[in-house]
Scaffold this active site. Structure first.
Site, PDB file in Angstrom:
ATOM      1  N   SER A  12      60.246 -73.444 -19.814  1.00 40.30           N
ATOM      2  CA  SER A  12      60.506 -73.039 -21.194  1.00 40.30           C
ATOM      3  C   SER A  12      61.521 -71.893 -21.148  1.00 40.30           C
ATOM      4  CB  SER A  12      59.202 -72.575 -21.864  1.00 40.30           C
ATOM      5  OG  SER A  12      59.442 -72.145 -23.180  1.00 40.30           O
ATOM      6  N   SER A 252      54.841 -61.865 -15.956  1.00 43.37           N
ATOM      7  CA  SER A 252      55.225 -62.145 -17.327  1.00 43.37           C
ATOM      8  C   SER A 252      56.711 -61.914 -17.533  1.00 43.37           C
ATOM      9  CB  SER A 252      54.426 -61.247 -18.281  1.00 43.37           C
ATOM     10  OG  SER A 252      54.958 -61.267 -19.577  1.00 43.37           O
ATOM     11  N   LYS A 253      57.348 -62.846 -18.265  1.00 42.50           N
ATOM     12  CA  LYS A 253      58.750 -62.633 -18.649  1.00 42.50           C
ATOM     13  C   LYS A 253      58.875 -61.406 -19.537  1.00 42.50           C
ATOM     14  CE  LYS A 253      60.071 -67.533 -18.560  1.00 42.50           C
ATOM     15  NZ  LYS A 253      60.490 -68.689 -19.385  1.00 42.50           N
ATOM     16  N   ARG A 254      57.880 -61.235 -20.396  1.00 37.90           N
ATOM     17  CA  ARG A 254      57.917 -60.112 -21.335  1.00 37.90           C
ATOM     18  C   ARG A 254      57.926 -58.780 -20.614  1.00 37.90           C
ATOM     19  NH1 ARG A 254      53.398 -60.335 -25.801  1.00 37.90           N
ATOM     20  NH2 ARG A 254      54.610 -62.221 -26.255  1.00 37.90           N
TER      21      ARG A 254
END
Length: 315
Positions: A12, A252-254
Site C-alpha cells: 500500500s 510503522s511508516k507513520r
C-alpha cells in the site's frame, strides 16, 4: 521445483517502505524464485487519496534499487492488468454482485463509536467482532435510516469453522460467526474493501502463493470462504513473523521506523538485503548479499515463527 509458482508483493503506497515492508517483499520474492517461479507487483491503492501514484512510482524504483523487481505488474503491466487496485473497481463490482444476488450482502448503518462500544464483542487480539446489529433490518427500517446515513455493506457469514494449514505457521482455524462476524465488502463511499479486493485480485492474477505478515493470519479464513463462495482458486498462504523495533514496537511508516529513504543514505542495497536475511535466519552473519544470491538457499524452515526483534545497532 515448480516453474508455475507465482508469488506477489502487494504494498500500500502510503509512504516510503520501512524495514518490515522490505522484509515481507524479500521473503515473498525469495519464496517464489526458490521454486523457479515469478513475482507479481500489485499496488493496493484502494484509498487513492492516501496512496498517490507518486508514492507507487517511488516504491517501484526502490524495489528495483534493491534487486527485487517484479516480473509483471505495477507500471510494467502484464496480462492480468490493471495492477493498481484504484483502477479495478468494475472488476470488484462483478464479484460483489455475485454475493449480492445470493442475498449475502446487506447495508450496515453502524457508526464507528457503535462498533467500538464497550459492550461490543471482541476477539482475543482486541479486534471487534461485528454483533450483527443491522443484519435483520426490515426494508422499512433500511429506507428510514438511509435518509440520514449512507450505509456500508457487509456480507453474511455462516456459523462455520474454516481451517487451513499455513505454509509457515501451521494449522490455523476460526469460526466465522463467532471469531469474525459479518465483515465489510464495501465502504459507504463506494470503495470496495480489502477482503474482497485481495481475493479477486490474487485469483485473477494467477497467484499461487501469498507471503504476508502474521498480523493478517486471522483474515485468511474469511478470505478462504470468499474464494469458495465466488468459485475462485485459493493460493497457499505463508505468514511471516513481524519485524519489531529494538524496543519491541511494531514498525510503522507513520513513525518513520528506518524508512528506505534513510537507509539508502547509509547502506548499499546488498548491505540492507544481507542484514534482513540475517535476522530472518537465512544466513549466520549480516554479510552483504543480493536477492539472487539468497534464492538457492531459501527455505521456510530457516525463518523464525515468532516475531523478530531487530538487534540494536544492526540498522
Amino acid at each position: 521445483m515448480s516453474a508455475a509458482a507465482v508469488g506477489r508483493y502487494a504494498p500500500s503506497p502510503s509512504g516510503r517502505m520501512h524495514l518490515g515492508n522490505l522484509c515481507c517483499c524479500l521473503l515473498a520474492w525469495l519464496s517464489a524464485k526458490s521454486k523457479g517461479g515469478r513475482v507479481v507487483l500489485r499496488i493496493e491503492d484502494l484509498d487513492a487519496q492516501r496512496c498517490p501514484r507518486s508514492f507507487a512510482d517511488l516504491l517501484e524504483s526502490d524495489l528495483a534499487w534493491l534487486g527485487l523487481s517484479a516480473d509483471e505488474g505495477g507500471s510494467r503491466g502484464g496480462p492480468a492488468g490493471p495492477y493498481y487496485q484504484s483502477e479495478r473497481s468494475e472488476i470488484y463490482l462483478r464479484y460483489y454482485q455475485i454475493l449480492a444476488r445470493r442475498g449475502l450482502v446487506y447495508p450496515c448503518f453502524c457508526s464507528r463509536s457503535q462498533l467500538h462500544a464497550a459492550d461490543a464483542p471482541h476477539r482475543a487480539d482486541g479486534q471487534v467482532v461485528y454483533a450483527g446489529t443491522c443484519r435483520g433490518l426490515s426494508p422499512g427500517e433500511i429506507a428510514a435510516r438511509r435518509k440520514t446515513r449512507a450505509p456500508a455493506w457487509r456480507v453474511r457469514v455462516p456459523d462455520e469453522e474454516i481451517a487451513f494449514t499455513d505454509g509457515h505457521m501451521g494449522l490455523y482455524r476460526e469460526n466465522l460467526a463467532r471469531d469474525c462476524g459479518d465483515f465489510y465488502l464495501r465502504r459507504a463511499d463506494g470503495v470496495f474493501a480489502y477482503q474482497l479486493a485481495v481475493v479477486v485480485d490474487d485469483a485473477l492474477m494467477g497467484v499461487t502463493e501469498v507471503v504476508r505478515g502474521a498480523d493478517l493470519l486471522s483474515s485468511t479464513p474469511r478470505q478462504l470462504w470468499l474464494y469458495r463462495e465466488l468459485g475462485l482458486p485459493a493460493p497457499q498462504f505463508f505468514h511471516m513473523p513481524l519485524l519489531l523495533a529494538p524496543d519491541g514496537r511494531r514498525l510503522s511508516k507513520r513513525d518513520g521506523d528506518e524508512s528506505l529513504e534513510h537507509l539508502q543514505q547509509r547502506y548499499t542495497p546488498e548491505q540492507i538485503i544481507g542484514r534482513l536475511a540475517y535476522v530472518c535466519g537465512l544466513q549466520k552473519a549480516p554479510d552483504p548479499r543480493t536477492p539472487a544470491e539468497l534464492a538457492d538457499r531459501f527455505a521456510w524452515e530457516l525463518v523464525p515463527q515468532t516475531d523478530i526483534v531487530l538487534p540494536e545497532g544492526l540498522f
